[in-house]
Design a protein around this motif. Structure first.
Motif, PDB file in Angstrom:
ATOM      1  N   TYR A 115      -8.731  -4.693   3.463  1.00  0.00           N
ATOM      2  CA  TYR A 115      -7.328  -4.770   4.017  1.00  0.00           C
ATOM      3  C   TYR A 115      -7.223  -6.043   4.731  1.00  0.00           C
ATOM      4  O   TYR A 115      -8.263  -6.909   4.745  1.00  0.00           O
ATOM      5  CB  TYR A 115      -7.536  -3.761   5.280  1.00  0.00           C
ATOM      6  N   HIS A 138     -11.799   0.463   0.502  1.00  0.00           N
ATOM      7  CA  HIS A 138     -10.518  -0.645   0.483  1.00  0.00           C
ATOM      8  C   HIS A 138     -10.855  -2.108   1.204  1.00  0.00           C
ATOM      9  O   HIS A 138     -11.626  -2.032   2.353  1.00  0.00           O
ATOM     10  CB  HIS A 138      -9.331  -0.025   1.500  1.00  0.00           C
ATOM     11  N   ASP A 161     -15.302   3.185   3.553  1.00  0.00           N
ATOM     12  CA  ASP A 161     -13.948   2.783   3.146  1.00  0.00           C
ATOM     13  C   ASP A 161     -14.205   1.900   2.071  1.00  0.00           C
ATOM     14  O   ASP A 161     -14.370   0.631   2.421  1.00  0.00           O
ATOM     15  CB  ASP A 161     -13.198   2.743   4.154  1.00  0.00           C
ATOM     16  N   THR A 215      -2.780  -3.534   2.569  1.00  0.00           N
ATOM     17  CA  THR A 215      -4.053  -3.138   1.943  1.00  0.00           C
ATOM     18  C   THR A 215      -4.266  -4.280   0.616  1.00  0.00           C
ATOM     19  O   THR A 215      -3.401  -4.171  -0.171  1.00  0.00           O
ATOM     20  CB  THR A 215      -4.034  -1.953   1.238  1.00  0.00           C
ATOM     21  N   SER A 239       0.828  -0.989  -0.143  1.00  0.00           N
ATOM     22  CA  SER A 239      -0.023  -0.113  -0.181  1.00  0.00           C
ATOM     23  C   SER A 239       0.878   1.211   0.002  1.00  0.00           C
ATOM     24  O   SER A 239       1.944   1.135   0.699  1.00  0.00           O
ATOM     25  CB  SER A 239      -0.713  -0.034   1.093  1.00  0.00           C
ATOM     26  N   ASP A 247      -7.985  -1.143  -3.526  1.00  0.00           N
ATOM     27  CA  ASP A 247      -8.744  -0.257  -3.242  1.00  0.00           C
ATOM     28  C   ASP A 247     -10.069  -0.089  -3.982  1.00  0.00           C
ATOM     29  O   ASP A 247     -10.870   0.758  -3.802  1.00  0.00           O
ATOM     30  CB  ASP A 247      -8.006   0.944  -3.399  1.00  0.00           C
TER      31      ASP A 247
END
Length: 498
Positions: free
Chosen positions: A188, A186, A184, A118, A39, A121
Motif C-alpha cells: 500500500y 498487498h 497481508d 494499493t 484498488s 496485491d
C-alpha cells in the motif's frame, strides 16, 4: 568524413544513449515507484479497529483506538514504548521517560492513518526490494484497545487489537511511503508523515528535560560546589528569604537564587553517552567539576553532578541527576550548564540597599552634601503627621515623605562593586556625602543611604552605600527622583515661608 560530420555523429550517438538511459530510469525505476493503480476496494486504515468479520467499528463510525504499546524496529536498533500509569515510557533498550509530544504525535498518526492506494496485491521479491520492503526500512508493532460506543472496553480482551506493518522507502511521485501489513500480501501507499515520525532512534523518543522538576520554592538548602568555591544558601522555611551561609554570612538576593532554576530549565539534554563512553564518563562524574545538592522541605535531597571531558574526539559535558522525586538521568548537556551551577558568590549578595521597613521610621535626616544644612523631619507623637524640624519648622508634605520612605525601602542596586567601609572614599562616599539617615522614635539609627560619585563612563549609574559595607552602583534616575530638597518636603501651602 570531415571533422564537422564526425562531431555531428558523436552528438547524435550521445543523444541516443542519454535518451535510452532516461527511458530506463523512468520506466525501470521512477514509474514503478510512482504507479498508483486503483484498488477495487477501499484500502482502509493502517490500524484496523475491528477484527476480520466483526461488525461495527470499521464499517460504521470509527472508534479511536487507545494505544498502550508500540515497538519500532529500525536497522540501527529497536525501541519499545509503553503507556504506564498514564505516562509513556521507553522500556527497551533503556528505561526512561519518553518525550510526551513525540509519542502523542505518533499515536494520533497511527490512529488516523489510512492507506491512500494499493500498489500491488502480489508483489515479487524484486518489487519488494524496489519499494524498500525487503528488507524493510522499519517494522512497527502496536497494541491498542478500541472503546465501545459508551467509551468502555479497556479491560475487555475482545476489544484489544494489535498490528504489525513494515515501512518502505518514500514514493517519489507524491512523498507517500510504501507500507505492507503483516499477514497481508498487498503493498500500500500511506502518508509520508508516518515515515517522518517513525524514522528516529531511541534517543529521539527520550524526554530531554533534565532540570524540569527543580522548583526553588520547595527548597530549604542549596549547596553548589564549583571548581573555585563552594556556595551554601539556606532558609528556615520556604516562605523565608534566602541567607548565604558560605563563603560569607549575609542576606542573599532572592531573585538571583530563583534565576539559577529558571536558567537551568533552558538547558535540555542534547544527547546520551554512547555505550563505549560510559566507563570514562562515569569515572569523570566521580570527581565532578561542579556538584549541586538540593534539600527540599519534604523528601530526599537531589544531587546533580557535572563533568567535562573529551570523548569521541570532542570536548563534551555530561550531567548525572539522582535523588528527589525525579528518576536518575545521565545525559550530555551544553557546556554552559556548568556556569549556571558555578556562579560567583558575589552575585548572590542582596541588592537591597537599605535594611529597613518604612513603618519603623519616626525620624529622618536628609543630608544635602558638602556644607549644606541638614533637613530634619519627625513624626508627631500626637498627630502622627510628619513635621519639618530644621532648618525651617513647618508641616511636611505627607505624601512626599511617604513616597521617600517607600522608595528607600524598595531601593535596589544595579550591581555590587566592592565590599569594605574603608573603600568608600574611593567612590566619593564619606560622612559628608549626600544621603538620608533613618531613625526610630528614640533617635536610634536604623539605616543610612550614602550617595557617592557618578560611575565613570556610565551616566546612568551612581556609586552608593546602604545598610551593609557593600559599595553599589545605583540607578541615577532613581536617586534623582527622591525628594531630598527642602522645597520638596515642606508644605508651603500651610503658611510656611520657603
Amino acid at each position: 568524413m570531415n571533422a564537422r560530420q564526425k562531431n555531428l555523429v558523436t552528438l547524435l550517438a550521445t543523444a541516443v544513449v542519454v535518451g535510452a538511459l532516461g527511458l530506463y530510469v523512468y520506466f525501470g525505476v521512477m514509474k514503478p515507484q510512482a504507479e498508483q493503480p486503483p484498488s477495487p476496494d477501499k484500502p482502509g486504515a493502517i490500524f484496523p479497529t475491528s477484527s476480520p468479520g466483526e461488525p461495527g467499528t470499521d464499517a460504521g463510525t470509527p472508534a479511536a483506538p487507545v494505544f498502550t504499546w508500540i515497538s519500532i524496529d529500525l536497522p540501527q536498533g529497536k525501541t519499545v514504548l509503553e503507556l504506564r500509569e498514564g505516562a509513556w515510557r521507553i522500556t527497551s533498550p533503556v528505561s526512561a521517560r519518553a518525550e510526551r509530544k513525540e509519542v502523542l504525535d505518533l499515536v494520533r498518526e497511527l490512529a488516523d492513518a489510512q492507506f491512500s492506494a494499493t500498489v500491488t496485491d502480489k508483489p515479487t521479491d524484486e518489487e519488494l526490494e524496489r519499494f524498500g520492503l525487503k528488507p524493510p526500512r522499519a517494522t512497527v508493532s502496536a497494541r491498542a484497545y478500541v472503546p465501545d460506543a459508551q467509551g468502555g472496553g479497556a479491560q475487555d480482551a475482545s476489544r484489544q487489537r494489535s498490528v504489525t506493518f513494515h515501512l518502505g522507502i518514500e514514493n517519489v511521485f507524491d512523498g507517500s511511503v510504501y507500507v505492507r501489513r503483516e499477514g497481508d500480501p498487498h503493498v500500500y501507499l500511506a502518508s509520508g508523515a508516518l515515515r517522518v515520525l517513525l524514522l528516529k532512534d531511541t534517543s529521539g523518543w527520550r524526554n530531554h528535560d533534565v532540570f524540569d522538576t527543580l522548583e526553588e520554592s520547595s527548597l530549604l538548602r542549596i549547596e553548589l560546589k564549583g571548581r573555585k568555591s563552594t556556595l551554601v544558601l539556606e532558609r528556615a522555611t520556604t516562605d523565608k528569604p534566602w541567607q548565604m551561609a558560605q563563603p560569607m554570612v549575609m542576606r542573599a538576593d532572592t531573585r538571583r537564587v530563583a534565576r539559577i532554576f529558571s536558567d537551568l530549565k533552558l538547558y535540555k539534554a542534547i544527547g546520551y553517552p554512547e555505550p563505549e563512553w560510559l566507563p570514562q564518563v562515569q569515572r569523570a562524574l566521580e570527581k565532578p567539576a561542579v556538584e549541586a545538592t538540593l534539600v527540599p522541605k519534604n523528601g530526599e535531597p537531589m544531587r546533580i553532578r557535572l563533568a567535562e571531558l573529551e570523548v569521541g574526539g570532542y570536548k563534551r559535558a555530561f550531567v548525572s541527576t539522582e535523588g528527589g522525586v525525579k528518576e536518575p538521568m545521565l545525559a550530555q548537556v551544553d557546556t554552559h550548564t556548568l556556569t549556571v551551577l558555578e556562579p560567583p558568590p558575589l552575585d548572590f549578595k542582596s541588592k537591597k540597599v537599605l535594611e529597613v521597613q518604612a513603618g519603623q521610621v519616626e525620624k529622618l535626616v536628609i543630608h544635602p552634601g558638602g556644607r549644606g544644612e541638614p533637613i530634619t523631619l519627625e513624626k508627631g507623637q500626637q498627630t502622627n503627621q510628619w513635621e519639618v524640624v530644621t532648618p525651617l519648622p513647618g508641616r511636611a508634605r505627607q505624601f512626599k515623605v511617604a513616597s521617600l520612605l517607600g522608595a528607600l525601602e524598595k531601593l535596589e542596586a544595579e550591581a555590587v562593586v566592592a565590599t569594605g567601609a574603608k573603600l568608600g572614599a574611593r567612590y566619593g562616599i564619606t560622612d559628608s556625602s549626600r544621603g538620608v539617615t533613618l531613625m526610630d522614635g528614640s533617635g536610634q539609627e536604623l539605616a543610612r543611604l550614602w550617595i557617592g560619585n557618578p560611575v565613570p563612563n556610565n551616566s546612568q549609574h551612581t556609586y552608593g552605600r546602604g545598610s551593609s559595607e557593600d559599595i553599589y552602583e545605583l540607578s541615577t534616575a532613581a536617586l534623582e527622583a527622591l525628594p531630598l530638597k527642602l522645597e520638596e518636603v515642606l508644605d508651603q501651602g500651610q503658611g510656611n515661608a520657603p
